[in-house]
Write a protein that holds these residues in place. Structure first.
Motif, short mmCIF file in Angstrom:
data_model
loop_
_atom_site.label_atom_id
_atom_site.label_comp_id
_atom_site.label_asym_id
_atom_site.label_seq_id
_atom_site.Cartn_x
_atom_site.Cartn_y
_atom_site.Cartn_z
N ALA A 116 0.83 -1.20 0.00
CA ALA A 116 0.00 0.00 0.00
C ALA A 116 0.87 1.26 0.00
N ASP A 117 1.90 1.26 0.81
CA ASP A 117 2.73 2.45 0.94
C ASP A 117 4.19 2.10 1.17
N VAL A 118 5.04 2.86 0.53
CA VAL A 118 6.48 2.79 0.82
C VAL A 118 6.97 4.23 0.80
N VAL A 119 7.63 4.64 1.87
CA VAL A 119 8.13 6.02 1.91
C VAL A 119 9.59 6.03 2.33
N GLY A 120 10.35 6.95 1.75
CA GLY A 120 11.76 7.05 2.10
C GLY A 120 12.52 7.81 1.05
N PRO A 121 13.82 7.77 1.07
CA PRO A 121 14.64 7.17 2.12
C PRO A 121 14.65 8.06 3.36
N LEU A 122 14.47 7.46 4.51
CA LEU A 122 14.38 8.23 5.75
C LEU A 122 15.65 8.08 6.58
N GLY A 123 15.79 8.99 7.51
CA GLY A 123 16.94 8.97 8.41
C GLY A 123 18.16 9.62 7.80
N VAL A 124 19.14 9.89 8.66
CA VAL A 124 20.40 10.48 8.20
C VAL A 124 21.30 9.35 7.72
N PRO A 125 21.89 9.47 6.53
CA PRO A 125 22.77 8.39 6.05
C PRO A 125 23.97 8.21 6.98
N THR A 126 24.50 7.00 6.97
CA THR A 126 25.70 6.70 7.76
C THR A 126 26.88 7.53 7.24
N GLU A 127 27.69 8.00 8.17
CA GLU A 127 28.87 8.78 7.77
C GLU A 127 29.86 7.87 7.05
N ILE A 128 30.12 8.20 5.79
CA ILE A 128 31.04 7.38 5.00
C ILE A 128 32.20 8.26 4.55
N ILE A 129 33.35 8.10 5.17
CA ILE A 129 34.56 8.77 4.72
C ILE A 129 35.71 7.78 4.90
N LYS A 130 36.91 8.18 4.56
CA LYS A 130 38.03 7.27 4.77
C LYS A 130 38.49 7.41 6.22
N PHE A 131 38.17 6.38 7.01
CA PHE A 131 38.56 6.38 8.42
C PHE A 131 39.89 5.66 8.61
N GLY A 132 40.16 4.68 7.74
CA GLY A 132 41.33 3.82 7.91
C GLY A 132 40.85 2.38 7.97
N ASP A 134 23.31 10.04 25.45
CA ASP A 134 23.98 10.98 26.34
C ASP A 134 22.96 11.64 27.28
N LYS A 135 21.99 10.87 27.71
CA LYS A 135 20.90 11.29 28.60
C LYS A 135 19.97 12.34 27.97
N LYS A 136 20.13 12.57 26.69
CA LYS A 136 19.24 13.53 26.02
C LYS A 136 18.29 12.80 25.09
N THR A 137 17.07 13.36 24.94
CA THR A 137 16.09 12.78 24.03
C THR A 137 16.46 13.06 22.59
N LYS A 138 16.58 12.00 21.81
CA LYS A 138 16.82 12.15 20.37
C LYS A 138 15.77 11.35 19.63
N PHE A 139 15.44 11.78 18.41
CA PHE A 139 14.49 11.04 17.59
C PHE A 139 15.29 10.18 16.60
N ALA A 140 15.10 8.86 16.69
CA ALA A 140 15.85 7.98 15.79
C ALA A 140 15.55 8.27 14.33
N CYS A 141 14.34 8.73 14.03
CA CYS A 141 13.97 8.93 12.62
C CYS A 141 14.67 10.10 11.96
N VAL A 142 14.85 11.20 12.68
CA VAL A 142 15.48 12.36 12.04
C VAL A 142 16.87 12.69 12.58
N ASP A 143 17.15 12.32 13.82
CA ASP A 143 18.50 12.54 14.36
C ASP A 143 19.37 11.33 14.08
N GLY A 144 18.78 10.19 13.86
CA GLY A 144 19.49 8.93 13.64
C GLY A 144 19.12 8.38 12.30
N PRO A 145 19.10 7.06 12.12
CA PRO A 145 19.12 6.02 13.17
C PRO A 145 20.51 5.75 13.76
N ASP A 146 21.59 6.33 13.17
CA ASP A 146 22.93 6.06 13.69
C ASP A 146 23.24 6.94 14.91
#
Lengths: 485, 279
Positions: free
Chosen positions: B83-99, B231-243
């Motif tokens: 019936a419904d598909v919505v997205g892409p939601l959430g902040v993408p995972t940070e992808i850089i060269k970490f090592g 960190d004891k603070k309220t975050k929303f997984a949908c827009v602040d996360g999911p990471d």
């Protein structure tokens, strides 16, 4: 009513006779019955009642009648009431629709006592209440839906497309108005159904979904294209709409939309809800109809709602209807500072909702499963007025007390939703991260992009969002006609 | 409507679906999710995107049958629509060269870690992946994971394949073995696993990212059902996360919030399967 006596030369009632007629209140479902169902509370006027109520309007002669000055969308109130008095209800509906495309909704959810009815000349007299303008608006809209056939057809002959982001009151108004002007309009809605707060926020007993669908269908029949499941800022961006999708202008009406929390210990417990979550589960996700829909919803003995605006009233009355035995309002200010529509407060009290004032929560208490079981509050007293002009509540030392609860709903307002602002470069935001837009034109600081409603003003009312939408539609038209930004 | 154009059983109640959703396919980045509704009276459920194909416009998801909604989904076939598909939601995972990055996927979380491992490898990281399942036959996407990892390590609870034990056992060994520094750990799987991984890396001060999957409704920051304590603070997984930073997440709270509707979900599933068998 003294026939022949109190008549003007043209046989119409004179002012004196009009002032003698008592205000007609709408018949309603009895409180004991309605508090356990989700059916609409008032039944609405009969045609006879509507005509009698219309007769109370003294048809002020001023150039702009007082009532109209109080209407954010400038409905010709005098005009439509006059038509009701003559019994021409369909013409009255048409008159309203000249300026307001959602009358069945406005008649139900506008705070008339702060707008048209507040300024009504007879209402300002000592012993005569205002004409029930909202009830009359509702009556004609419902009458038209039943007996009328005003399918509005429009030709999209301007050759330009406008994108409207958000299918709530502001967006629906912009879409309707621009469509009538001849633009091709697309609404992009993040949820699976459009309507915005009218769908997810305002409950069935105040605005039946059937009425909302009816008003939305009018827009669709007019040719407004609707894309649900389209999150602008995620699925598409504003820049893509302008640069790749062929839209000449974009209107952003995404609402304030992110709930505020109290930031007190225990807020993370199960059973503590934002009003948006509580109402979305019941309204958009239809938990009120659990025999047919899958949305789970808890019930218990005591529910406390924190806040005293319309959303708080909607939540507490919804709680009662879900089966909570004891549904209460806790408000940190006093009765005088409540911001809800009078009718809602009145209905809530009739239904047995307890209002407790000058109470502020300090922490929620939970059991071993982290389900909320109680709330600790403190009593407040009113001090000097704060920046909102209302007297600031100050805690009374040692006044803490504990109330056992199974659910708490936090209805203390909203913050700006970040998705569209964060994904739209070149559009200025204010310090609360609402979009900066000109009050009269809805223009943002980004070319071709307009905004209105709660995402500009912060949480306000349906009708103010619609008013912003009206102004934006005019200025979008002007921009697209002249090309001048 | 969003058509199912491909479907594959992955064993034990897990199914893979290719869903036609070109707008989402062309936009989705690793770490993002969709919300779907199977039918017009159903719930909205969030599901992490495993793969996308911009050319054929499909989004691939893996879904485990756990309740009514996922059971109804499992009954759909190629040609049926959601019936419904919505997205892409959430902040993408940070992808850089970490090592050097360790990507951990537990059970079902392998589907979610896959696009992240792939993107990290493509960004020039050394990707050591650890995937785990109860048993060999339940191990998902092993070949795909191997293809996008510099090194792939496997753990099974019953020891039927790879190291006997859980992914954290393998990680423990990897960290203990101080041959090379680990610059980042990304872990996706059951909450208990993400918690264990975070506990393990905290002492070693290895930055650890976890992807949270709380109960969600709108997925756009409107309802706050998905709030988590970070960190004891309220975050929303949908827009602040999911990471989120695994060292700061209150996992116990997340576990309790996930349990809130268990009884209702169970009842609804039982009712559904009963009706289903009768019909």
């Amino acid at each position: 009513m003294g026939e022949g006596k109190n008549l003007n030369k043209d046989n119409s009632l004179d002012t004196k006779a009009r002032l003698k007629i008592k205000r007609h209140e709408m018949a309603s479902q009895p409180p004991e019955e309605r508090k356990r169902n989700f059916k609409e509370v008032p039944y609405g006027y009969s045609p006879e009642e509507a005509i009698e109520e219309a007769k109370r309007c003294i048809q002020c002669k001023s150039e702009v009648p007082e009532c109209v000055k109080g209407c954010p969308v400038n409905i010709d109130i005098l005009g439509f009431i006059n038509l009701i008095e003559k019994g021409d209800f369909l013409a009255a509906a048409k008159k309203i629709k000249e300026t307001n495309s959602l009358p069945a909704i406005c008649g139900r959810v506008c705070p008339q006592e702060d707008q048209c009815e507040k300024l009504c000349v007879i209402g300002r007299r000592k012993d005569t209440p205002s004409v029930a303008i909202g009830n009359l608006e509702r009556f004609v809209a419902d009458y038209e839906a039943k007996y009328g056939n005003t399918r509005i057809t429009v030709k999209a002959d301007k050759g330009k497309k406008v994108a409207v982001i958000g299918g709530g009151p502001a967006g629906l108004t912009v879409a309707g108005d621009l469509c009538k002007m001849g633009y091709s309009v697309s609404i992009f809605e993040a949820l699976h159904e459009i309507g915005g707060v009218l769908m997810y926020g305002i409950p069935e007993f105040r605005l039946p979904k059937e009425i909302l669908s009816r008003e939305l269908k009018v827009l669709e029949d007019m040719g407004v294209e609707i894309f649900t499941n389209a999150v602008i800022g995620k699925t598409f961006t504003v820049d893509e709409l302008l640069e790749k999708k062929g839209y000449s202008a974009v209107f952003i009406g995404t609402g304030a939309g992110t709930p505020k929390f109290l930031n007190i210990p225990g807020e993370e417990l199960n059973g503590v809800y934002s009003a948006n979550e509580f109402l979305t589960r019941v309204n958009l996700m239809r938990a009120y109809n659990k025999s047919e829909y899958d949305t789970p919803m808890k019930c218990g003995k005591t529910l406390v709602v924190f806040g005293a605006g319309n959303t708080a009233m909607d939540a507490v009355r919804t709680g009662l209807r879900l089966g909570y035995e004891d549904a209460r309002i806790f408000y940190r200010r006093s009765r005088k500072e409540m911001t809800a529509r009078l009718e809602e407060v009145h209905h809530a009290e009739e239904e047995g909702i307890k209002f407790e004032f000058l109470i502020n929560p300090v922490r929620f208490i939970g059991d071993e499963n982290q389900n909320v079981t109680a709330v600790e509050c403190q009593r407040m007293e009113l001090g000097e007025p704060d920046e909102s002009g209302r007297r600031r509540p100050i805690p009374i030392k040692g006044s803490e007390f504990i109330t056992n609860i199974e659910a708490a709903v936090i209805a203390i307002g909203t913050n700006a939703n970040p998705i569209v602002p964060n994904s739209t470069p070149g559009m200025d935001l204010n310090k609360w991260r609402y979009i900066v837009a000109d009050e009269n034109t809805g223009r943002t600081t980004k070319k071709g992009v307009f905004a209105g409603g709660d995402i500009v003003t912060g949480a306000a009312t349906v009708i103010l969002a619609m008013g912003a939408g009206k102004k934006a539609a005019v200025s979008i038209d002007k921009y697209l006609e002249t090309g001048i930004w | 409507m969003y058509e199912i154009v491909g479907r594959k059983s992955m064993g034990e109640g897990i199914n893979l679906y290719n869903i036609l959703a070109p707008d989402i396919a062309s936009k989705a980045l690793p770490g993002q999710f969709i919300i779907l509704r199977v039918y017009g009276k159903g719930e909205r459920i969030p599901i992490t995107i495993a793969k996308t194909d911009k050319n054929d416009g499909t989004v691939t998801i893996l879904v485990q049958t756990l309740g009514k909604t996922t059971h109804m989904l499992s009954e759909l076939n190629v040609g049926d629509s959601l019936a419904d598909v919505v997205g892409p939601l959430g902040v993408p995972t940070e992808i850089i060269k970490f090592g050097t990055v360790v990507c951990i996927g537990g059970g079902f979380g392998i589907a979610a870690i896959y696009p992240i491992a792939k993107a990290l490898k493509e960004s020039g990281n050394k990707v050591i992946s650890i995937i785990g399942a109860r048993s060999k036959n339940l191990l998902l996407m092993e070949d795909e994971m191997r293809a996008v990892s510099t090194e792939l390590l496997v753990a099974t609870n019953d020891g039927s394949y790879g190291t006997k034990g859980i992914v954290t056992d393998v990680l423990k060994e990897l960290i203990g073995d101080k041959k090379e520094p680990i610059d980042r750990v990304i872990a996706i799987g059951p909450v208990i696993m993400m918690k264990a991984v975070s506990d393990l890396t905290r002492d070693k001060s290895i930055k650890t990212i976890v992807s949270l999957n709380p109960i969600m409704i709108d997925g756009t920051g409107m309802c706050g059902a998905c709030r988590v304590l970070v960190d004891k603070k309220t975050k929303f997984a949908c827009v602040d996360g999911p990471d989120f930073d695994g060292h700061k997440v209150d996992f116990d709270n997340l576990m309790n919030r996930l349990k809130f509707y268990k009884e209702e979900e169970k009842a609804s599933y039982e009712c559904h399967t009963k009706e289903h068998h009768q019909s």
